[in-house]
Design an enzyme around this catalytic site. Structure first.
Site, mmCIF file in Angstrom:
data_model
loop_
_atom_site.group_PDB
_atom_site.id
_atom_site.type_symbol
_atom_site.label_atom_id
_atom_site.label_comp_id
_atom_site.label_asym_id
_atom_site.label_seq_id
_atom_site.Cartn_x
_atom_site.Cartn_y
_atom_site.Cartn_z
ATOM 1 N N GLU A 161 67.356 -22.886 50.583
ATOM 2 C CA GLU A 161 68.601 -23.648 50.736
ATOM 3 C C GLU A 161 68.893 -23.817 52.227
ATOM 4 O O GLU A 161 69.209 -22.846 52.914
ATOM 5 C CB GLU A 161 69.764 -22.886 50.073
ATOM 6 N N GLU B 3 79.554 -17.820 41.725
ATOM 7 C CA GLU B 3 79.192 -19.207 42.081
ATOM 8 C C GLU B 3 78.352 -19.102 43.341
ATOM 9 O O GLU B 3 78.880 -18.818 44.420
ATOM 10 C CB GLU B 3 80.450 -20.054 42.315
ATOM 11 N N LYS C 85 89.964 -12.493 49.730
ATOM 12 C CA LYS C 85 89.287 -12.195 51.000
ATOM 13 C C LYS C 85 88.462 -13.413 51.419
ATOM 14 O O LYS C 85 87.447 -13.717 50.803
ATOM 15 C CB LYS C 85 88.355 -10.983 50.838
HETATM 16 P P1 NAD Z 1 78.028 -15.161 51.942
HETATM 17 O O1 NAD Z 1 77.460 -14.692 50.667
HETATM 18 O O2 NAD Z 1 77.432 -14.689 53.214
HETATM 19 O O3 NAD Z 1 79.563 -14.774 52.043
HETATM 20 C C1 NAD Z 1 80.511 -15.154 51.050
HETATM 21 C C2 NAD Z 1 81.670 -14.171 51.066
HETATM 22 O O4 NAD Z 1 81.205 -12.890 50.654
HETATM 23 C C3 NAD Z 1 82.332 -13.967 52.428
HETATM 24 O O5 NAD Z 1 83.730 -13.842 52.235
HETATM 25 C C4 NAD Z 1 81.736 -12.643 52.876
HETATM 26 O O6 NAD Z 1 82.562 -11.949 53.817
HETATM 27 C C5 NAD Z 1 81.662 -11.901 51.560
HETATM 28 N N1 NAD Z 1 80.737 -10.773 51.524
HETATM 29 C C6 NAD Z 1 79.748 -10.455 52.392
HETATM 30 N N2 NAD Z 1 79.096 -9.346 51.969
HETATM 31 C C7 NAD Z 1 79.688 -8.965 50.824
HETATM 32 C C8 NAD Z 1 79.444 -7.902 49.894
HETATM 33 N N3 NAD Z 1 78.461 -7.033 50.056
HETATM 34 N N4 NAD Z 1 80.232 -7.824 48.801
HETATM 35 C C9 NAD Z 1 81.212 -8.723 48.583
HETATM 36 N N5 NAD Z 1 81.477 -9.746 49.419
HETATM 37 C C10 NAD Z 1 80.727 -9.863 50.528
HETATM 38 O O7 NAD Z 1 78.035 -16.745 51.842
HETATM 39 P P2 NAD Z 1 78.402 -17.803 52.970
HETATM 40 O O8 NAD Z 1 77.274 -17.846 53.938
HETATM 41 O O9 NAD Z 1 79.793 -17.528 53.438
HETATM 42 O O10 NAD Z 1 78.460 -19.166 52.111
HETATM 43 C C11 NAD Z 1 77.380 -20.011 51.947
HETATM 44 C C12 NAD Z 1 76.780 -19.816 50.574
HETATM 45 O O11 NAD Z 1 77.752 -20.002 49.572
HETATM 46 C C13 NAD Z 1 75.695 -20.844 50.268
HETATM 47 O O12 NAD Z 1 74.597 -20.206 49.642
HETATM 48 C C14 NAD Z 1 76.371 -21.794 49.279
HETATM 49 O O13 NAD Z 1 75.499 -22.498 48.443
HETATM 50 C C15 NAD Z 1 77.246 -20.856 48.538
HETATM 51 N N6 NAD Z 1 78.337 -21.583 47.874
HETATM 52 C C16 NAD Z 1 78.331 -21.690 46.507
HETATM 53 C C17 NAD Z 1 79.324 -22.419 45.861
HETATM 54 C C18 NAD Z 1 79.343 -22.563 44.370
HETATM 55 O O14 NAD Z 1 80.356 -22.957 43.834
HETATM 56 N N7 NAD Z 1 78.271 -22.251 43.676
HETATM 57 C C19 NAD Z 1 80.326 -23.027 46.603
HETATM 58 C C20 NAD Z 1 80.304 -22.910 47.995
HETATM 59 C C21 NAD Z 1 79.300 -22.167 48.620
#
Ligand code: NAD
Length: 467
Positions: free
Chosen positions: A371, A241, A168
Site C-alpha cells: 500500500e 478498518e 485517541k
Molecule cells: P497507524 O496504524 O500507524 O495508526 C492509526 C492509529 O493507531 C493512530 O492513532 C496511532 O497512534 C494508533 N496506534 C499506534 N500503535 C497502536 C497500538 N499498538 N495500539 C493501538 N493503537 C495504536 O495508521 P496510520 O499510518 O495513522 O494510517 C494510515 C493507515 O490507515 C493506512 O494503512 C490506511 O489504509 C488505513 N486507513 C484505513 C481506513 C479504513 O476505513 N479501512 C481509513 C483510513 C485509513
C-alpha cells in the site's frame, strides 16, 4: 483555534506533557498539543466508565438531540475547523471543507437512528424478542488521513447506542479532534466523551484496558493486528478498518479521455492518502498507451502546493515518516518501471510529492504489492478480463475496488468477482451514511456506517419467553 486541551471527565485539562504539531506544507511547528500519560489515560477510561450508567439510561431520542446539537455547533464553526484541518493534515482547504460537511452529515444521520426491538417469534407458546444493548466504554482510535470524519463515524454510532467514548487521534493530527472536545465539553454530560492524545505510546494500554468494552480502530493492517492481540485477553468487541491496495479495472469499452480524470482523482485525492484510493490500475492492451498518456498529462497539469493556497489541487503528504516511505516507492518505480510523469519529490520545504504515473512495471514490485498511500500510481497492462481479476485479487488486502465500463451488466459481473468489502462501478468513494462499508481479508472486520455500523456498538440479546 490556538489553545488545545485534553477532555477528561468533562474538564478541559492540560496534558502531562506536550507534543509539537507540524504543518506538513511548511515543516514548521505551528501548534503545541497536550500529551497524556498513563495516569490520564486511566482517568479518561474511569470517567467514561462512571458516565456510562446514566448515559445508557438516557432515552435514545434525548441522546439523538444532543448529537444533533454537536452537529449544529460543528456547523457553526466549520470554516475554522476546515482551516485547522488543512494546517494539521495538509489537504487543500476546499477538501477540508468537504470533510467537515461530510462529518456533520454523518453526525446528523446517526442522531436519527434507533435500536428497535425485533420480535422474532410471537405465537401461542412463546415470544422471542431481539434487543440491542449498549456495551460500555468504547475506545475510538483514528489515523491521520481523515481525522474528523473517521472520528465521527465511530463516535456518533457509539453515543447514540448509549456507550461512552475515549477517543485517541493520531499524534500528527490531534488538533481538530481536541477542538471537537471543547464542543463535547459544552454539550454532553461529563465523561460521555473523553479525548486523549499520545505520541503513539498509549494505544495498546487503551485497547487492552480492562474497563474498555469495545475497540473501534482505523489504521494500518500492521497496527490492527497488534490491536487484535491486545483485546484478546478480555475478548473485547472489535471493529477494524485497515489498509488497502485497491485495484481499478478499466474495461475496453470506455473512452480513456473521459475516464482518465476520474481515475486520476481517485488515485490522488488527499495526495493518495485514502484507504480506498485507487492504488493499482489495470488497463486493457488496446487502450494502455492512450490511458498512460492521458494520466501523465493530468499529473503534469496538477497544481501541487500548500493546501491554504487557492487553486491547489493536491497538498503535501501528511507527515515525514509517510514522506520517507513514499520516497522508497518512487525509487522502486524509477528502478522497475517507466515514469510517465512525476517521479520525484518537489524541490521545496514541505512533504510534497509530484503526482506520479508509472507504466510497464511488474506485478511483483513493491509499488504494486504494497500500500503506497501516496500519489504514485502504477498502470498495469492486461489482455483478458479474467486475468485482470485474478491479478487484482492476488493480495492479502480486500478493502475496495472499482470497475469502469460502458456495458453495465459486464461491469457489474466483474465487480462481483473482486474480493473486497466494497466495489464501485463507474464512480469512486461514494460514502453514504446509510450504506455500510467493511473490509475483506486483511483489510479489516466488522462494518462502519449504516444500520450495520450502528449494531457494531451494541450487544444483541435474545429474550425467549414461554407463554
Ligand atoms: P497507524 O496504524 O500507524 O495508526 C492509526 C492509529 O493507531 C493512530 O492513532 C496511532 O497512534 C494508533 N496506534 C499506534 N500503535 C497502536 C497500538 N499498538 N495500539 C493501538 N493503537 C495504536 O495508521 P496510520 O499510518 O495513522 O494510517 C494510515 C493507515 O490507515 C493506512 O494503512 C490506511 O489504509 C488505513 N486507513 C484505513 C481506513 C479504513 O476505513 N479501512 C481509513 C483510513 C485509513
Amino acid at each position: 483555534m490556538s489553545e488545545f486541551k485534553l477532555l477528561i471527565g468533562g474538564k478541559l485539562v492540560p496534558g502531562a506533557a506536550t507534543l509539537n504539531v507540524i504543518n506538513p506544507a511548511t515543516e514548521d511547528v505551528f501548534a503545541t498539543a497536550p500529551r497524556a500519560d498513563h495516569a490520564q489515560l486511566d482517568q479518561a477510561v474511569a470517567a467514561a466508565k462512571a458516565a456510562f450508567p446514566a448515559w445508557s439510561a438516557t432515552p435514545i431520542r434525548q441522546r439523538g438531540a444532543l448529537l444533533a446539537k454537536l452537529a449544529d455547533e460543528l456547523e457553526a464553526r466549520q470554516n475554522d475547523f476546515a482551516r485547522l484541518l488543512t494546517e494539521e493534515q495538509g489537504k487543500p482547504l476546499p477538501h477540508a471543507m468537504g470533510e467537515m460537511i461530510g462529518t456533520i452529515a454523518m453526525m446528523r444521520y446517526f442522531a436519527t437512528l434507533d435500536m428497535p426491538l425485533k420480535v422474532l417469534k410471537d405465537d401461542a407458546t412463546q415470544k422471542v424478542v431481539q434487543h440491542h444493548t449498549s456495551l460500555g466504554v468504547v475506545a475510538a482510535i483514528t489515523p491521520w488521513n481523515y481525522p474528523m470524519i473517521l472520528l465521527i463515524i465511530k463516535l456518533a454510532p457509539a453515543l447514540i447506542t448509549g456507550n461512552t467514548v475515549v477517543a485517541k487521534p493520531a499524534p500528527t493530527t490531534p488538533l481538530t479532534t481536541l477542538k471537537f472536545g471543547e464542543i463535547c465539553a459544552r454539550v454532553l454530560p461529563a465523561g460521555v466523551v473523553n479525548i486523549i492524545v499520545d505520541q503513539n505510546d498509549l494505544g495498546s494500554a487503551l485497547t487492552g484496558h480492562p474497563d474498555v468494552a469495545k475497540v473501534s480502530f482505523t489504521g494500518s493492517t500492521v497496527t490492527g493486528k497488534k490491536v487484535m492481540e491486545s483485546v484478546a485477553g478480555t475478548l473485547k468487541r472489535l471493529t477494524l478498518e485497515l489498509g488497502g491496495n485497491d485495484a481499478a479495472i478499466v474495461l475496453d469499452d470506455v473512452d480513456p479521455k473521459e475516464v482518465a480524470p476520474k481515475l486520476f482523482a481517485a488515485a490522488t485525492l488527499n495526495a493518495g492518502q485514502v484507504c480506498l484510493a485507487i492504488k493499482r490500475l489495470y488497463v486493457h492492451d488496446s487502450q494502455y498507451d492512450e490511458m498512460c498518456e492521458e494520466l501523465g498529462r493530468l499529473a503534469r497539469e496538477a497544481v501541487v502546493d500548500d493546501g491554504m493556497k487557492q487553486g491547489t489541487q493536491m497538498g503535501p503528504l501528511q507527515n515525514k515518516a509517510q514522506f520517507e516511505k513514499v520516497k522508497g516507492f518512487l525509487a522502486d518505480a524509477r528502478k522497475n518501471g517507466k515514469i510517465v510523469a512525476g517521479g520525484d519529490v518537489l524541490d521545496r520545504k514541505g512533504y510534497f510529492v509530484q503526482p506520479t504515473i508509472v507504466r510497464d512495471i511488474g506485478d511483483d514490485t513493491r509499488l504494486v504489492r504494497e500500500e503506497q498511500f501516496g500519489p504514485v500510481l502504477p498502470v498495469l497492462r492486461y489482455s483478458n478480463v479474467d486475468e485482470a481479476i485474478a491479478r487484482a485479487n492476488d493480495t492479502d488486502y480486500g478493502l475496495g475496488g472499482t470497475v469502469w465500463g460502458k456495458d453495465l451488466d459486464r461491469a457489474y459481473a466483474v465487480a462481483g468477482k473482486i474480493d473486497s468489502g466494497v466495489v464501485w462501478v463507474n464512480k469512486h468513494l461514494d460514502m453514504q451514511p446509510d450504506v455500510p462499508f467493511t473490509g475483506a481479508k486483511q483489510s479489516g472486520m466488522g462494518a462502519e456506517l449504516g444500520q450495520a455500523g450502528l449494531e457494531e456498538f451494541t450487544q444483541a440479546k435474545i429474550i425467549n419467553m414461554a407463554k
